[in-house]
Design an enzyme around this catalytic site. Structure first.
Site, PDB file in Angstrom:
ATOM      1  N   ASP A 180      31.092  36.369  41.087  1.00 43.26           N
ATOM      2  CA  ASP A 180      32.430  36.289  40.504  1.00 43.26           C
ATOM      3  C   ASP A 180      32.330  37.010  39.170  1.00 43.26           C
ATOM      4  OD1 ASP A 180      34.740  35.623  39.088  1.00 43.26           O
ATOM      5  OD2 ASP A 180      34.875  33.618  39.934  1.00 43.26           O
ATOM      6  N   HIS A 181      32.881  38.235  39.105  1.00 46.49           N
ATOM      7  CA  HIS A 181      32.613  39.066  37.923  1.00 46.49           C
ATOM      8  C   HIS A 181      33.147  38.443  36.633  1.00 46.49           C
ATOM      9  CE1 HIS A 181      36.662  40.608  38.999  1.00 46.49           C
ATOM     10  NE2 HIS A 181      36.785  40.806  37.701  1.00 46.49           N
ATOM     11  N   GLU A 219      48.023  41.278  34.329  1.00 45.59           N
ATOM     12  CA  GLU A 219      47.737  42.686  34.568  1.00 45.59           C
ATOM     13  C   GLU A 219      49.031  43.489  34.488  1.00 45.59           C
ATOM     14  OE1 GLU A 219      45.065  43.651  37.895  1.00 45.59           O
ATOM     15  OE2 GLU A 219      44.996  41.506  38.299  1.00 45.59           O
ATOM     16  N   HIS A 243      38.451  32.923  39.985  1.00 49.74           N
ATOM     17  CA  HIS A 243      38.367  33.187  38.545  1.00 49.74           C
ATOM     18  C   HIS A 243      38.969  32.063  37.705  1.00 49.74           C
ATOM     19  CE1 HIS A 243      37.177  36.987  40.030  1.00 49.74           C
ATOM     20  NE2 HIS A 243      38.366  37.544  40.114  1.00 49.74           N
ATOM     21  N   LYS A 343      50.488  40.203  38.523  1.00 44.97           N
ATOM     22  CA  LYS A 343      50.469  41.665  38.455  1.00 44.97           C
ATOM     23  C   LYS A 343      51.808  42.168  37.926  1.00 44.97           C
ATOM     24  CE  LYS A 343      46.940  42.522  41.928  1.00 44.97           C
ATOM     25  NZ  LYS A 343      46.006  43.038  40.904  1.00 44.97           N
TER      26      LYS A 343
END
Length: 496
Positions: A180-181, A219, A243, A343
């Protein structure tokens, strides 16, 4: 066992010709190489369907690195460690050829049988690849075997269980690294340090002193070319299940007995297990979904989600989610954790805002007879840092009127120019055998269990989409979610 030095390793990247490998993995490996964090004895096998050669892959890697890093020293030596294997993921003959190449490189570079299998490709292939790795002998070595898997890990709890069972037939849990970045981001990793290394915060980190916590991940881009994927996912599965819930767990967990992967994960699991379930008709009271519509931004026509490529013109998919999470334990009883992600929003930003309760009696005043609340803001991206919002006396005249002031720490400006990319950190952790910042199966299962109740309700209800304009901060119902509790969303662009 976590190793202080990076051991010799063979890294196999399945999906080596894809976007993730080019944008993230190759530059991250080069950074580790340049910093001396990649052992002298390493090799990388790129695995994909295209009929490439070693030379084609090496030029591809070189282009990837030079696009990201203009002054790439020793790039030719770096790419000489890369090899390519055309591959069919369902054909044992391909794995036998891959094993022969792996054994050859193991001897050439003295890699001691240590292997990392990075699956940077569509998740429907994860189980098939894992089973073939064992069946065709690639995991039969004297060294370690580690499997790195990108999200999504399943589409819901049932599919996640099925996938986990297939993978666990090959790899034990301690060899599975679910990446999970967000957990590799500098300021996400700093949450634990802020909490547990500062005496001024940990005593206040509870429902006696904190009124609410807000997490925003917004975003400005739309789904772009990912419309086909997003139609089967949506913001709830794409962002909240992993996240957002991971950040909630880090913020709410109890201090671990010690800073080991086992103890930290154990405390995160307790938080996820204490999340108040949101059942059926309760969903609209706790969660809001949205989908962006068309708009005109700075003279440019922006399409709505339903006009994007590979999107159903009558799509019911959420591109925005806001929610109120309640954690039913002694520390957090009564404190709402508000999350929102979407988004085509007004700004690109990921921030955590901890709002402290007001002082019991206001001895000072402003024109509206209100003190500004104390806030601790953790900036995760695009900037990194911490801001503490306090009240201080205005400097003019003899007035005792207060004014808000900010104490700032910026990782970008002070401590960490060129802060390591999240993938660089996580790759280094995997090479050393440190699974702290990877997701354990128990966390995955609890997250899906929580999210599934919401997605199941939404799938059976037609939404009134689109309900927010591209370039806004989401639907008005998200504001009402907080207003009924006496709160409001903090404007992330004003909290720099």
């Amino acid at each position: 066992m976590i190793q202080t030095e990076t051991p010799a390793s063979l890294i196999m990247i399945f999906g080596a010709t894809g976007d993730l490998a080019k944008r993230k993995l190759y530059p991250s490996l080069y950074h580790l190489y340049r910093k001396g964090k990649l052992a002298d004895h390493f090799a990388v096998i790129g695995v994909a369907r295209r009929p490439w050669t070693n030379d084609v892959l090496r030029e591809h890697v070189k282009d990837s690195v030079l696009t990201s890093i203009k002054d790439a020293e020793n790039i030719d030596d770096f790419i000489s460690h890369f090899y390519y294997q055309p591959h069919d993921v369902s054909d044992s003959n391909s794995y036998i050829e891959l094993k022969n190449l792996a054994d050859e490189l193991d001897n050439k570079y003295t890699l001691q049988g240590n292997r990392i299998f990075y699956l940077a490709m569509a998740p429907e292939f994860f189980g098939t690849i894992a089973e073939h790795l064992k069946m065709d002998g690639l995991t039969n070595t004297e060294g370690f075997n580690r499997l790195v898997i990108e999200k999504p890990f399943g589409h819901d709890l049932e599919s996640a269980i099925q996938l986990n069972n297939r993978i666990r037939n090959v790899f034990p849990e301690n060899e599975i690294y679910r990446i999970d970045h967000y957990l590799g981001k500098e300021m996400v990793q700093n949450i634990e340090v802020i909490r547990f290394a500062n005496a001024i915060f940990e005593p206040l980190w509870n429902n006696r002193f904190i009124s609410n916590i807000q997490i925003t991940s917004s975003e400005v881009l739309g789904v772009e070319e990912r419309g086909g994927y997003y139609e089967t996912s949506g913001a709830l599965r794409d962002m909240v299940q992993n996240h957002m819930l991971q950040m909630v767990a880090l913020l709410a967990m109890e201090p671990p007995i010690k800073l080991t992967p086992k103890e930290i994960r154990s405390e995160k699991v307790k938080v996820l297990g204490a999340l108040r379930p949101v059942e059926n008709e309760e969903v609209p009271q706790y969660f809001v979904r949205g989908q962006y519509g068309p708009s005109n931004l700075n003279g440019q026509e922006i399409p709505g989600y339903r006009e994007e490529l590979n999107v159903n013109p009558d799509s019911n998919t959420d591109t925005y989610v806001a929610g109120k999470l309640m954690i039913d334990n002694f520390r957090w009883a009564g404190v709402p954790f508000y999350i929102r992600t979407g988004k085509r929003m007004q700004t690109k930003s990921t921030k955590i805002i901890i709002q402290f309760k007001d002082v019991p009696m206001n001895l000072y005043y402003k024109s509206d007879n209100q003190l500004a609340p104390n806030l601790l803001v953790i900036h995760i991206q695009p900037e990194e840092g911490i801001t503490l919002h306090l009240n201080a006396k205005q400097s003019s005249g003899h007035s005792t009127e207060t004014t808000p002031v900010k104490l700032d720490f910026s990782n970008n400006d002070i401590a960490g120019l060129n802060t390591p990319e999240a993938y660089e950190k996580l790759l280094h952790d995997c090479l050393r055998g440190d699974a702290t910042n990877f997701t354990h199966w128990d966390e995955v299962a609890l997250s899906w269990s929580f999210v599934d109740k919401i997605s199941n309700f939404w799938e059976n209800e037609k939404a009134a989409f689109p309900n927010y304009e591209a370039g806004s901060m989401g639907p008005k119902e998200a504001d009402q979610l907080l207003e009924k509790d006496g709160f409001f969303w903090w404007n992330v662009s004003n909290l720099e």
